[in-house]
Design a protein around this motif. Structure first.
Motif, PDB file in Angstrom:
ATOM      1  N   ALA A 399       0.825  -1.213   0.000  1.00 53.90           N
ATOM      2  CA  ALA A 399       0.000   0.000   0.000  1.00 53.90           C
ATOM      3  C   ALA A 399       0.862   1.267   0.000  1.00 53.90           C
ATOM      4  CB  ALA A 399      -0.922  -0.007   1.223  1.00 53.90           C
ATOM      5  N   CYS A 401       2.840   2.284   2.436  1.00 55.12           N
ATOM      6  CA  CYS A 401       2.746   2.939   3.762  1.00 55.12           C
ATOM      7  C   CYS A 401       3.915   2.523   4.649  1.00 55.12           C
ATOM      8  CB  CYS A 401       1.490   2.479   4.494  1.00 55.12           C
ATOM      9  SG  CYS A 401      -0.032   3.038   3.782  1.00 55.12           S
ATOM     10  N   ARG A 430      -4.945   4.293   0.753  1.00 52.79           N
ATOM     11  CA  ARG A 430      -3.862   3.412   1.227  1.00 52.79           C
ATOM     12  C   ARG A 430      -4.259   2.754   2.560  1.00 52.79           C
ATOM     13  NH1 ARG A 430       0.590   4.630  -1.946  1.00 52.79           N
ATOM     14  NH2 ARG A 430       0.736   6.782  -2.641  1.00 52.79           N
TER      15      ARG A 430
END
Ligand SMILES: Cc1cc2nc3c(=O)[nH]c(=O)nc-3n(C[C@H](O)[C@H](O)[C@H](O)COP(=O)(O)OP(=O)(O)OC[C@H]3O[C@@H](n4cnc5c(N)ncnc54)[C@H](O)[C@@H]3O)c2cc1C
Length: 543
Positions: A399, A401, A430
């Motif tokens: 994602a 992140c 996200r």
């Protein structure tokens, strides 16, 4: 619709925007402006409020300190601040029990127990500010749950006000009080639960569980207290608690072990629990780097991928320290380097302070980085823990992140805070991706999405992914038995149609601003403690 003060209610009742704003957030990611705030004076006053809610249809949302992460203490209803239920009884040394009001903070309870030579073994990191009522409602746990198990077995009884305004003490093993709701549960609900296959009512092998209602425990005991513990204010309001105590351990010793990979630390954590550690806490490299940049003194260079903080309890003198030395050798054999074995009390305390500072440090990140508690409570069968933390890391990477992984690794239970960059237009998408992927991972591994923080409004919409239909049908039956009109914390434990997991996130720059005085009060205390206690005494009196 703004509710009017209930007739005959003696406590504080405020529906002005400032009061509502101060109770619109709790420690997790959500925000919901309530309709009003009520602070009942005593049990009878709470009964008046509950009967008023049943008549008018205004939902009631019980609240202790608002330190919970899953959005159970916020919502579209009347927040019931239980602050006035703060009586502290005396320790009964023969029965090893202590009775306190629901609003008593865990560490205050512990201080009273300690003065009599006892300890209450359920020790959340939030003990300085979580109430015992909130802990019962979330089925809280803590570092020493590795040794003592979660809250359930440490609660002898809870005093409750039920959805029809009746009240009673519900004690484990005692005859069920003759209240209509409890009789209905014994006669109709319990047989339904006992007719279900036990394996559909639990996540086999997890060491902690605070998702759903505790049907497996109720199946075994037939005691309504097992449903009330962990019910997140959806079945009754708890006004007092009788806790069980144990004698204080003679001594404790700690060690810190660094690992080259997160998976190695996760596997070692589970092994250390089996070796008899009383606490095994994990902090990952991202956290260590952030802590170092915040000025924290680290006992190891932040170059390991993860560290484990391990505690052992034992006899006074060399007992605990000797046992810690044995576990230090065990860690070395498991590939840990370095292994730090402090001998001075101050050094041991510094290690625990670092662990307890995790959430506050994360709450103080630079302005546009936000540490979000989205997938923060997954707990899996111990044999899958290393797979779980690796899967979480991979989901975060997919994602795009960053995330921090920390928590109660000895119980195969990790808190994961997603670090979101709010200047990135895709931050929300996200977050949703990580939540979806990690929930699927937990389900695949046979784990629970909530090891100790409850479902709240964050996770209730996800329950269909982690609980079979048979369990969810029974969750609805439990709710219908205890709260047929649906006035107690609706939308928690049993989903309401259309609700989404990340409905309103308090960090969303698109949200309207809260009144300045409320914002200031919330921000100040969040910076200080990593959590916002929302109390009327933080803001001016109503005009
Ligand atoms: C920094 C930090 C560290 C934490 N560490 C831990 C940890 O180690 N272990 C852990 O388990 N949790 C931890 N938590 C989460 C939190 O402290 C716990 O969930 C705690 O039990 C919540 O208590 P509270 O009084 O704040 O409850 P609240 O947040 O006010 O309420 C929690 C839920 O319980 C319900 N509720 C509250 N009081 C009552 C009542 N008297 N009757 C009926 N329902 C009620 C509410 O409706 C809500 O659904 C941590 C939180 C923070 C911010």
């Amino acid at each position: 619709m703004v509710p009017q003060r209930p007739d005959g209610f003696r406590g504080v009742f405020r529906a002005d925007p400032l009061a509502c704003a101060v109770y619109s957030e709790a420690a997790g990611v959500g925000r919901a402006i309530p309709r009003a705030v009520a602070v009942p004076a005593d049990e009878d006053d709470l009964g008046t409020l509950v009967r008023w809610a049943a008549r008018t249809g205004h939902p009631l949302i019980p609240r202790g300190s608002g330190s919970s992460m899953a959005g159970g203490a916020i919502g579209d209803g009347v927040i019931v601040d239980l602050a006035r239920f703060d009586r502290v009884g005396a320790v009964d040394p023969h029965r090893r029990t202590l009775t306190v009001g629901a609003a008593v903070l865990r560490d205050r309870l512990e201080a009273v127990a300690n003065a009599a030579g006892f300890t209450f073994p359920v020790d959340p990191s939030s003990g300085a500010f979580a109430t015992i009522g909130g802990m019962c409602a979330t089925h809280a746990a803590g570092s020493r749950t590795v040794r003592y198990g979660p809250l359930r077995e440490w609660i002898a009884g809870v005093q409750c006000v039920f959805a029809d305004g009746t009240q009673a003490w519900v004690r484990r093993g005692n005859p069920t009080p003759a209240l209509p709701i409890l009789e209905q549960a014994a006669q109709r609900l319990l047989p339904q639960v006992r007719a279900a296959a036990i394996e559909t009512l639990r996540h086999e092998g997890v060491r902690k569980e605070s998702s759903g209602y505790a049907l497996a425990a109720y199946h075994a005991s037939g005691d309504p207290i097992d449903l009330l513990l962990g019910s997140e204010g959806t079945l009754a309001v708890i006004t007092a608690v009788e806790v069980r105590l144990v004698p204080r351990p003679g001594a404790a010793a700690v060690l810190l072990a660094g690992f080259a990979t997160l998976e190695a630390a996760a596997a070692a954590a589970v092994g250390l629990a089996a070796e008899g550690a009383s606490a095994v806490e994990l902090l990952d490299r991202t956290f260590l780097e952030i802590a170092a940049s915040e000025g924290a003194t680290l006992p190891v260079a932040p170059t390991c991928e993860a560290v484990l903080l391990v505690e052992v309890e034992g006899a006074e003198g060399a007992g605990a320290q000797g046992e810690a030395a044995r576990l230090a050798t065990w860690c070395g054999a498991a590939g840990a380097a370095p292994v730090v074995l402090p001998t001075a009390a101050g050094e041991r305390e510094a290690l625990w302070q670092l662990r307890h500072a995790a959430s506050p440090i994360l709450a103080r990140l630079a302005p546009h980085w936000e540490s979000l508690q989205l997938i923060e409570d997954g707990c899996v069968p111990p044999e899958h823990f290393a797979t779980y933390v690796r899967g979480v890391r991979e989901a975060l990477a997919r994602a795009g992140c960053r995330g921090v992984i920390f928590g109660h690794a000895g119980d195969a239970h990790a808190h994961v805070n997603v670090l979101a960059d709010l200047t990135d237009p895709a931050w929300r998408a996200r977050c949703e991706q990580v939540l979806t992927e990690v929930t699927a991972l937990v389900a695949r591994l046979g784990g629970t999405v909530a090891g100790e923080h409850g479902d709240g409004r964050l996770r209730t919409p996800l329950l269909a992914q982690v609980w079979p239909a048979a369990a969810r049908t029974l969750f609805a039956a439990v709710k219908a038995t205890f709260d047929p009109a649906g006035i107690l914390n609706p939308g928690v434990k049993v989903p309401v149609p259309g609700a989404r997991a990340l409905e309103t996130m308090k960090v969303d720059p698109a949200l309207p601003a809260l009144p300045a005085a409320a914002r200031e009060a919330l921000d100040a205390i969040t910076r200080e403690r990593g959590w916002a206690r929302h109390r009327l005494d933080l803001i001016p009196a109503a005009p």
